[in-house]
Design an enzyme around this catalytic site. Sequence first.
Site, PDB file in Angstrom:
ATOM      1  N   THR A   1       0.818  -1.223   0.000  1.00  0.00           N
ATOM      2  CA  THR A   1       0.000   0.000   0.000  1.00  0.00           C
ATOM      3  C   THR A   1       0.848   1.267   0.000  1.00  0.00           C
ATOM      4  O   THR A   1       0.489   2.254  -0.631  1.00  0.00           O
ATOM      5  CB  THR A   1      -0.922   0.010   1.240  1.00  0.00           C
ATOM      6  OG1 THR A   1      -1.779  -1.120   1.152  1.00  0.00           O
ATOM      7  CG2 THR A   1      -1.753   1.268   1.320  1.00  0.00           C
TER       8      THR A   1
ATOM      9  N   ASP B   1       1.227  -6.415  -4.647  1.00  0.00           N
ATOM     10  CA  ASP B   1       0.451  -6.446  -3.414  1.00  0.00           C
ATOM     11  C   ASP B   1       0.990  -7.671  -2.674  1.00  0.00           C
ATOM     12  O   ASP B   1       1.170  -8.732  -3.276  1.00  0.00           O
ATOM     13  CB  ASP B   1      -1.029  -6.621  -3.762  1.00  0.00           C
ATOM     14  CG  ASP B   1      -1.920  -6.563  -2.531  1.00  0.00           C
ATOM     15  OD1 ASP B   1      -2.817  -5.728  -2.511  1.00  0.00           O
ATOM     16  OD2 ASP B   1      -1.736  -7.386  -1.609  1.00  0.00           O
ATOM     17  N   SER B   2       1.262  -7.548  -1.389  1.00  0.00           N
ATOM     18  CA  SER B   2       1.948  -8.649  -0.706  1.00  0.00           C
ATOM     19  C   SER B   2       1.092  -9.904  -0.584  1.00  0.00           C
ATOM     20  O   SER B   2       1.604 -10.958  -0.221  1.00  0.00           O
ATOM     21  CB  SER B   2       2.450  -8.204   0.669  1.00  0.00           C
ATOM     22  OG  SER B   2       1.406  -8.147   1.608  1.00  0.00           O
ATOM     23  N   SER B   3      -0.175  -9.823  -0.918  1.00  0.00           N
ATOM     24  CA  SER B   3      -0.982 -11.051  -0.966  1.00  0.00           C
ATOM     25  C   SER B   3      -0.501 -11.949  -2.094  1.00  0.00           C
ATOM     26  O   SER B   3      -0.839 -13.131  -2.143  1.00  0.00           O
ATOM     27  CB  SER B   3      -2.460 -10.712  -1.163  1.00  0.00           C
ATOM     28  OG  SER B   3      -2.889  -9.922  -0.076  1.00  0.00           O
TER      29      SER B   3
ATOM     30  N   THR C   1       1.570  -4.938   4.097  1.00  0.00           N
ATOM     31  CA  THR C   1       1.406  -5.406   5.474  1.00  0.00           C
ATOM     32  C   THR C   1       0.739  -6.786   5.560  1.00  0.00           C
ATOM     33  O   THR C   1       0.926  -7.495   6.547  1.00  0.00           O
ATOM     34  CB  THR C   1       0.551  -4.405   6.292  1.00  0.00           C
ATOM     35  OG1 THR C   1      -0.698  -4.218   5.637  1.00  0.00           O
ATOM     36  CG2 THR C   1       1.263  -3.086   6.467  1.00  0.00           C
TER      37      THR C   1
ATOM     38  N   GLN D   1      -4.436 -20.973  18.808  1.00  0.00           N
ATOM     39  CA  GLN D   1      -5.223 -19.939  18.123  1.00  0.00           C
ATOM     40  C   GLN D   1      -5.169 -18.606  18.879  1.00  0.00           C
ATOM     41  O   GLN D   1      -5.541 -17.573  18.335  1.00  0.00           O
ATOM     42  CB  GLN D   1      -6.680 -20.391  17.981  1.00  0.00           C
ATOM     43  CG  GLN D   1      -6.834 -21.571  17.048  1.00  0.00           C
ATOM     44  CD  GLN D   1      -8.256 -22.107  16.977  1.00  0.00           C
ATOM     45  OE1 GLN D   1      -9.205 -21.432  17.373  1.00  0.00           O
ATOM     46  NE2 GLN D   1      -8.392 -23.317  16.480  1.00  0.00           N
ATOM     47  N   CYS D   2      -4.734 -18.659  20.154  1.00  0.00           N
ATOM     48  CA  CYS D   2      -4.622 -17.412  20.932  1.00  0.00           C
ATOM     49  C   CYS D   2      -3.380 -16.646  20.477  1.00  0.00           C
ATOM     50  O   CYS D   2      -2.351 -17.238  20.181  1.00  0.00           O
ATOM     51  CB  CYS D   2      -4.415 -17.716  22.416  1.00  0.00           C
ATOM     52  SG  CYS D   2      -5.796 -18.522  23.187  1.00  0.00           S
TER      53      CYS D   2
HETATM   54  N1  ASP Z   1      -2.836  -5.420   0.405  1.00  0.00           N
HETATM   55  C1  ASP Z   1      -1.709  -4.629   0.833  1.00  0.00           C
HETATM   56  C2  ASP Z   1      -0.473  -5.489   0.782  1.00  0.00           C
HETATM   57  O1  ASP Z   1      -0.252  -6.258   1.663  1.00  0.00           O
HETATM   58  C3  ASP Z   1      -1.954  -4.076   2.192  1.00  0.00           C
HETATM   59  C4  ASP Z   1      -0.846  -3.187   2.733  1.00  0.00           C
HETATM   60  O2  ASP Z   1       0.193  -3.007   2.155  1.00  0.00           O
HETATM   61  O3  ASP Z   1      -1.019  -2.650   3.818  1.00  0.00           O
HETATM   62  O4  ASP Z   1       0.303  -5.379  -0.147  1.00  0.00           O
END
Ligand code: ASP
Length: 358
Positions: free
Chosen positions: A28, A71-73, A103, A291-292
């Site tokens: 982002t 995009d890091s996804s 992120t 999971q915590c």
């Molecule tokens: N979708 C974005 C990513 O991870 C979100 C971000 O950068 O905050 O690339």
Amino acid sequence: MNYKIVRLNTASTKNIESTILIIYTGGTLGMAYDHTGALVPFNFGQILDKIPAITSLNIAITVISFPEPIDSSNINIQHWKDIAYIIYENYDSYDGFLVLHGTDTMAYSASMLSYILEGLNKPVIFTGAQLPISAMRSDARENLMTALEIATAKVNGVPVVPEVCIFFNHMLLRGNRSKKVQSVHFDAFESENYPVLAEAGIIIDYNKNVIMPYKPSNQLRYNSAIDTNVVILKLFPGISKHMIESVFKINGLRGVVLETYGSGNSPSEKWFIETLEEAIDNGLIIFNVSQCNGGRVIQGRYETSRDLLRIGVLSGGDITSEAAVTKLMFLLGQEKDPEEVKRRLSIPLAGEMTMIKS
Ligand code: ASP
């Protein structure tokens, strides 16, 4: 390296005090709105235009940008290897490294880098932003400028933070202890099981006792073998034998991060334990992670985890799922002997877990 490198040299020629390599992967921080209103990554040259101050620091900055910022996804194994290799290859030429990264998967990437780069003795700081740098209230400028300062911080010539970290919203966290916990507010990351390494206010207050010590004899190694034949299996009330068996039958599957309840608890029903036991007997490695967000797995504390201990499920202690799944991929890639994978899963490789008892 299977992609082209773009090098921009932003160094001013006067009074250079430190050198830094920025690896721009996307996220982002460097995105802009396209014609449909969706955020898409743009190139680093445009980012520099938004922070002219960056070129007047006494830091010589070199930028290596992914040719197509992502995009890091969309991050994948090859990207991890590439980022690590860029650092490895340029290790002696820079005081520190800054990885600009989305992120969403930053905690996974920081965890994996902490394993691949064994013997690291210099700062590798990940940062990004919740709002694009072009946005009026963006957190990008603050995150980037402070991360730069941290990545170049030295005392008597020794780097203050010789490890892989995430800097975000005033806090410096150990990378493999971090978790993205917020998608709207600026405080995107948390490290529930390990203290904050530094807090940035009007000064940057380092918590030296919890930062990895600098080891003069360390030699950096680039351990790139990774095996992705792993899954994360999250328990939920109602999960069936059929579902679990379907996962365990995945062709080539070698390891499972089992996300259990509370301090590592699972159903104690016979079918559940037997299904796991059979898989373990057939060579599957099962790594128990809670999971915590806070606390730790203690197998045997409750009756509902005693059997897991008995059948050979390995305890992840206080590790995060992000650090656990990357650790499993890493060790399955590194080690031929499954016993060695199990042994190393149970001990910290890069400060990702506190020594475990069960
Ligand atoms: N979708 C974005 C990513 O991870 C979100 C971000 O950068 O905050 O690339």
